[in-house]
Structure formats: C-alpha cells, structure tokens
Design a protein around this motif. Structure first.
Motif, PDB file in Angstrom:
ATOM      1  N   UNK A 119       0.712  -0.769   0.131  1.00  0.00           N
ATOM      2  CA  UNK A 119      -0.036  -0.061   0.250  1.00  0.00           C
ATOM      3  C   UNK A 119       1.074   0.942   0.141  1.00  0.00           C
ATOM      4  N   UNK A 120       2.164   1.243  -0.933  1.00  0.00           N
ATOM      5  CA  UNK A 120       3.170   2.274  -0.767  1.00  0.00           C
ATOM      6  C   UNK A 120       3.215   2.910  -1.802  1.00  0.00           C
ATOM      7  N   UNK A 121       2.236   3.643  -1.915  1.00  0.00           N
ATOM      8  CA  UNK A 121       3.067   4.705  -3.311  1.00  0.00           C
ATOM      9  C   UNK A 121       4.197   4.229  -3.529  1.00  0.00           C
ATOM     10  N   UNK A 122       4.332   4.594  -4.742  1.00  0.00           N
ATOM     11  CA  UNK A 122       4.582   4.466  -5.732  1.00  0.00           C
ATOM     12  C   UNK A 122       4.975   6.138  -6.827  1.00  0.00           C
ATOM     13  N   UNK A 123       4.150   6.275  -8.317  1.00  0.00           N
ATOM     14  CA  UNK A 123       4.394   6.946  -8.652  1.00  0.00           C
ATOM     15  C   UNK A 123       2.679   7.117  -9.431  1.00  0.00           C
ATOM     16  N   UNK A 124       3.225   8.742 -10.170  1.00  0.00           N
ATOM     17  CA  UNK A 124       2.158   8.204 -11.087  1.00  0.00           C
ATOM     18  C   UNK A 124       1.857   8.138 -12.009  1.00  0.00           C
ATOM     19  N   UNK A 125       0.865   6.808 -12.681  1.00  0.00           N
ATOM     20  CA  UNK A 125       1.344   7.058 -14.536  1.00  0.00           C
ATOM     21  C   UNK A 125       0.593   7.908 -15.285  1.00  0.00           C
ATOM     22  N   UNK A 126      -0.839   8.436 -14.619  1.00  0.00           N
ATOM     23  CA  UNK A 126      -1.032   9.147 -16.202  1.00  0.00           C
ATOM     24  C   UNK A 126       0.029  10.502 -16.484  1.00  0.00           C
ATOM     25  N   UNK A 127       0.326  10.811 -17.397  1.00  0.00           N
ATOM     26  CA  UNK A 127       0.213  12.651 -17.796  1.00  0.00           C
ATOM     27  C   UNK A 127      -1.021  13.377 -17.871  1.00  0.00           C
ATOM     28  N   UNK A 128      -0.751  14.560 -16.854  1.00  0.00           N
ATOM     29  CA  UNK A 128      -2.010  15.872 -17.052  1.00  0.00           C
ATOM     30  C   UNK A 128      -2.855  16.085 -18.368  1.00  0.00           C
ATOM     31  N   UNK A 129      -2.341  15.566 -19.449  1.00  0.00           N
ATOM     32  CA  UNK A 129      -2.976  16.097 -20.693  1.00  0.00           C
ATOM     33  C   UNK A 129      -3.548  15.174 -21.289  1.00  0.00           C
ATOM     34  N   UNK A 130      -3.789  14.058 -20.503  1.00  0.00           N
ATOM     35  CA  UNK A 130      -4.966  12.662 -20.698  1.00  0.00           C
ATOM     36  C   UNK A 130      -5.214  12.667 -19.847  1.00  0.00           C
ATOM     37  N   UNK A 131      -6.863  11.743 -20.054  1.00  0.00           N
ATOM     38  CA  UNK A 131      -7.891  11.020 -19.494  1.00  0.00           C
ATOM     39  C   UNK A 131      -8.118   9.573 -19.678  1.00  0.00           C
ATOM     40  N   UNK A 132      -8.125   8.751 -18.876  1.00  0.00           N
ATOM     41  CA  UNK A 132      -8.235   7.070 -18.688  1.00  0.00           C
ATOM     42  C   UNK A 132      -9.733   6.933 -19.036  1.00  0.00           C
ATOM     43  N   UNK A 133     -10.153   6.337 -19.065  1.00  0.00           N
ATOM     44  CA  UNK A 133     -11.093   5.868 -19.870  1.00  0.00           C
ATOM     45  C   UNK A 133     -11.189   4.124 -20.220  1.00  0.00           C
ATOM     46  N   UNK A 134     -12.575   3.939 -19.574  1.00  0.00           N
ATOM     47  CA  UNK A 134     -13.239   1.995 -19.346  1.00  0.00           C
ATOM     48  C   UNK A 134     -11.921   1.367 -18.558  1.00  0.00           C
ATOM     49  N   UNK A 151      -6.666   6.092 -22.798  1.00  0.00           N
ATOM     50  CA  UNK A 151      -7.116   7.148 -23.003  1.00  0.00           C
ATOM     51  C   UNK A 151      -7.339   7.788 -23.975  1.00  0.00           C
ATOM     52  N   UNK A 152      -7.662   9.431 -23.765  1.00  0.00           N
ATOM     53  CA  UNK A 152      -7.690  10.064 -25.009  1.00  0.00           C
ATOM     54  C   UNK A 152      -7.082  11.652 -24.544  1.00  0.00           C
ATOM     55  N   UNK A 153      -6.695  12.385 -24.913  1.00  0.00           N
ATOM     56  CA  UNK A 153      -6.185  13.808 -24.552  1.00  0.00           C
ATOM     57  C   UNK A 153      -7.838  14.056 -23.789  1.00  0.00           C
ATOM     58  N   UNK A 154      -7.013  14.940 -22.594  1.00  0.00           N
ATOM     59  CA  UNK A 154      -7.853  15.541 -22.187  1.00  0.00           C
ATOM     60  C   UNK A 154      -8.038  17.000 -22.154  1.00  0.00           C
ATOM     61  N   UNK A 155      -9.660  17.180 -21.970  1.00  0.00           N
ATOM     62  CA  UNK A 155      -9.856  18.566 -22.328  1.00  0.00           C
ATOM     63  C   UNK A 155      -9.866  19.856 -21.049  1.00  0.00           C
ATOM     64  N   UNK A 156      -9.090  20.075 -21.186  1.00  0.00           N
ATOM     65  CA  UNK A 156      -8.907  21.329 -20.124  1.00  0.00           C
ATOM     66  C   UNK A 156      -9.189  22.311 -20.627  1.00  0.00           C
ATOM     67  N   UNK A 157     -10.204  23.743 -19.852  1.00  0.00           N
ATOM     68  CA  UNK A 157     -10.608  24.818 -20.651  1.00  0.00           C
ATOM     69  C   UNK A 157      -9.159  25.339 -20.118  1.00  0.00           C
ATOM     70  N   UNK A 158      -9.375  26.319 -21.421  1.00  0.00           N
ATOM     71  CA  UNK A 158      -8.263  27.172 -21.570  1.00  0.00           C
ATOM     72  C   UNK A 158      -8.813  28.982 -20.052  1.00  0.00           C
ATOM     73  N   UNK A 159      -7.404  29.298 -19.698  1.00  0.00           N
ATOM     74  CA  UNK A 159      -7.831  30.213 -18.416  1.00  0.00           C
ATOM     75  C   UNK A 159      -8.310  31.446 -19.520  1.00  0.00           C
ATOM     76  N   UNK A 160      -8.426  32.343 -19.044  1.00  0.00           N
ATOM     77  CA  UNK A 160      -8.977  33.232 -18.957  1.00  0.00           C
ATOM     78  C   UNK A 160      -7.792  34.448 -19.055  1.00  0.00           C
ATOM     79  N   UNK A 161      -7.411  35.599 -20.279  1.00  0.00           N
ATOM     80  CA  UNK A 161      -6.208  35.873 -19.986  1.00  0.00           C
ATOM     81  C   UNK A 161      -5.654  37.197 -19.131  1.00  0.00           C
TER      82      UNK A 161
END
Length: 402
Positions: A119-134, A151-161
């Motif tokens: 139960x010890x955390x080793x590392x994150x597997x998935x980059x922040x710009x993709x989202x896992x499904x199924x 996985x597919x490309x993660x849709x991240x809202x564009x920040x306001x200028x």
C-alpha cells in the motif's frame, strides 16, 4: 541357371518390402494428424452445441471493483478527496494499480497510480494532459512486463487572459509563491479519440500502442502468453449510432502486437467481446448468433464461422416449453410476457428467449461457453433479460486418410 532358380525367392521379398512401405505410408499419414487442438486450423474445427447449461462457478465472478485493503486505507487517510474505484494487482502480486476519480475529472474519466503490495505509493502513471476511460480494461500483461489502459486527450478549459499589469516605478515587487511539487512526465502523444496506451511495469516508457485518430478503442485483452492483444474499435459515428439505439458498443476485432503492428480479423461489427483460447492459439467472438474463431498466428492464419441460429431457436422452443410447465398462474405468465421487449425476437416465428450471443468464456481449448441475452443500455438502467448460457464443444474435424 542360377538366375532362374533365384527369381522365385526374390518375388516374396519384393512383396514384403512393398507391403511394409505401404504400411509405413499409412502410419505416417496418421501421424501428421493434430495431436492437440491448438494445431488444428480454425476453419477445420468441428463443434457440438449443448444448450442451456450452468456456467461453472469459477467463471461466474463478474466483480471488477476489488479494492486492496492497504491501498484503500491509504486513500482514506491521505487522499480523502479522491474516490478509489478499483485496484489491479500485477501477476506476481508485488504491485498494484490504483484507479481513482478526482473532483477535476468528468465522471467517466479517472487517473492511475502505482502502489506496492503493502500500500505504499510509488508514482503517478498518467500525464495530466490525458484522461483514462473504460476502467474495466486496465490490466497487466500476463507476464507482468507491461501495463495497459485506454485514454484520450484531456480537455482542459483555457484560462482567461491575464490582464497586463504595469508596476509603479518605486513599487516593491510582490513575493512570488513557492513552486508546487508535481511529477515530471516525458511528452506523450495524445489523441482526441480513445487509444490503447502501454508502459513498462515500473510505469515508465509510456506511449500509445495504437495511433488511429478517429477510431475509438474501447476493449482489449492480452493473450495468455503475452504475445499480442485482441481489441475492438469503431468510428465515432458508429459509436454514436449504437448509443442512440441504446445498444452495446460494437467494434471490429483486430490483433495488435506489443510493437503496435495490427491485423484486422474481421470487417464486421461485433458487440461480443473477443476472448482468447487458453493456449493463445485462437480468438473467438460472435456476430449475432454466429460464432467466429480466428487463428492468432501462423504464416497463413485461417478463420471459421459456426452458424448456430437454427440450433438456438430449437433450444429456445424447448426452454420456453420447460419454463411454461413451471408457471402456476396467469400472473406469472403475464409478468413474463410484459418483461419481454418487442424487439427481442429476430423474426416473427422466433421465441422471445431467442437472442444474440452477447458474451463468451473460453476456459479450455475444447469448451467455449456462449451467453445469449437481450441487452439494452438505457439512460437510467441496463435491460438484460433472457440470460442463458450454452456450451460449444470443439474438436478437430475427422480427417480422410488417402
């Protein structure tokens, strides 16, 4: 003289040699017949259907929501805002994949982390710009060398200028915030449609195994010997059409090697998830009431189609006659009728319990289990009626010796 006297003695010897050679030839022809079913090409398989059987208990477990207690305790204590969905243990039991949802992800998406068996955390597997499904498809290869997910490309809202800020000449610069600590990921190619990803057992060398933008990969399964995967994929239009009809997703079966090379098995759409023969020599799926079996390797792989429509109709007639004898009153009969969707029958003469093959289980090379049912995926619930299992007994076709 000597020649004439020896001729009669030579003839029996010649006949003996010819007879022995003939016997040897027959024996050799018999020896080339397959000794095991894995050596039989798919197109040369014989079958016998045993309808309405009980699925063995060791095959009936459909629970994929197992959660390792150590990982569950870790999330409860240190990450209460993340929802642990399930854990997937490596074949050797030394590592675990933790699938979890976050408040920043849509309900259908999730993240994956790697944990030790303690139960010890080793590392994150998935980059922040993709989202896992199924989530049900996340798996280790049977040899424990690879981790796979869709996985597919993660849709991240564009920040306001950010508005332009001009500090006053004598103004003291505002202190900058300390940088946040986040895992570093090497750049990974992403796609708008769902693709299969692969990385090593340590979570490194992540890359897309499929790169077919426009195709939705929604299922895959490793061969028992880890030499390839079988997968289903469809176009976005095909996915949307099935969804509007409240049907299970359907895709074209294909074989994918660990290096990404691909072989299309069939151009027809199937919603019966393909399964591997335990010896990894063949793959089976179904199209309506036909079972399709494909060779997974060889220089000239073959395929066989087993039509079961007539046998399943006959089995449904017997099934309903048997069920009718157990009904004790009209209310039971009325509830049975009302629970039968009008579209469950494939023809006017077919019994309501006659439905397409929706699932397969292949526990041994000689035994392939088939499940028929009426399934519709409604917005609020899934209708799954007339669930019946049947057994297909496979063998080699009888060879004609010449």
């Amino acid at each position: 003289m000597s020649r004439l006297t020896t001729t009669p003695s030579i003839l029996p010897l010649l006949f003996t040699l010819i007879f022995a050679a003939g016997c040897k030839s027959v024996i050799e022809r018999q020896d080339v017949r397959p000794r095991v079913l894995r050596d039989v090409p798919a197109r040369n398989l014989a079958f016998r259907l045993s309808p309405d059987v009980q699925l063995p208990g060791n095959l009936a477990n459909d629970d994929i929501a197992d959660k390792d207690i150590n990982v569950a305790n870790y999330f409860a204590a240190k990450r209460p805002d993340d929802a642990l969905l399930r854990t997937v243990a490596s074949p050797d039991g030394k590592r675990l994949l933790a699938l979890y949802g976050t408040e920043n992800e849509p309900p259908s998406a999730f993240r994956i982390d790697l944990f030790s068996s303690e139960g010890e955390f080793i590392r994150n597997l998935v980059p922040p710009d993709i989202a896992c499904v199924f989530p049900e498809t996340v798996s280790w290869s049977p040899d424990g060398r690879y981790i796979n997910f869709i996985a597919h490309r993660r849709e991240v809202p564009s920040p306001s200028p950010t508005p332009t800020f001009q500090p006053e000449p004598d103004a003291t610069p505002a202190p900058t915030a300390s940088p946040s600590v986040a895992p570093l990921f090497a750049p990974v190619q992403s796609f708008y449609t769902e693709q299969i990803y692969i990385c090593n057992r340590d979570g490194y060398d992540l890359k897309p195994l499929t790169t077919r933008e426009g195709l939705i990969f929604f299922y895959f399964a490793w061969a028992p010997d880890s030499h390839a995967l079988v997968a289903l994929a469809c176009t976005e239009e095909e996915w949307n059409t099935r969804e509007k009809q409240y049907k299970l997703p359907a895709g074209r079966p294909r074989l994918i090697a660990p290096d990404g090379s691909e072989r299309l098995l069939d151009d027809g759409l199937t919603d019966a998830l393909p399964v591997w023969c335990p010896d990894a020599s063949k793959i089976a799926t179904a199209f309506d009431t036909d079972v399709a079996i494909y060779d997974a390797g060889g220089k000239t792989p073959t395929q066989g189609r087993i039509p079961l429509s007539q046998q399943l109709i006959a089995a449904s007639v017997a099934y309903e006659e048997k069920s009718a004898t157990k009904k004790s009153n009209e209310n039971a009969n009325a509830s049975h009728t009302s629970a039968t969707p009008a579209s469950a029958t494939s023809s006017a003469s077919a019994p309501p319990s006659f439905n397409p093959i929706v699932r397969l289980q292949w526990p041994s090379p000689e035994q392939l289990y088939l499940k028929t049912a009426f399934v519709r995926v409604m917005p609020s619930e899934t209708i799954n009626t007339f669930q019946r299992w049947h057994l297909l007994n496979l063998s080699a076709q009888a060879a004609v010796l010449k």
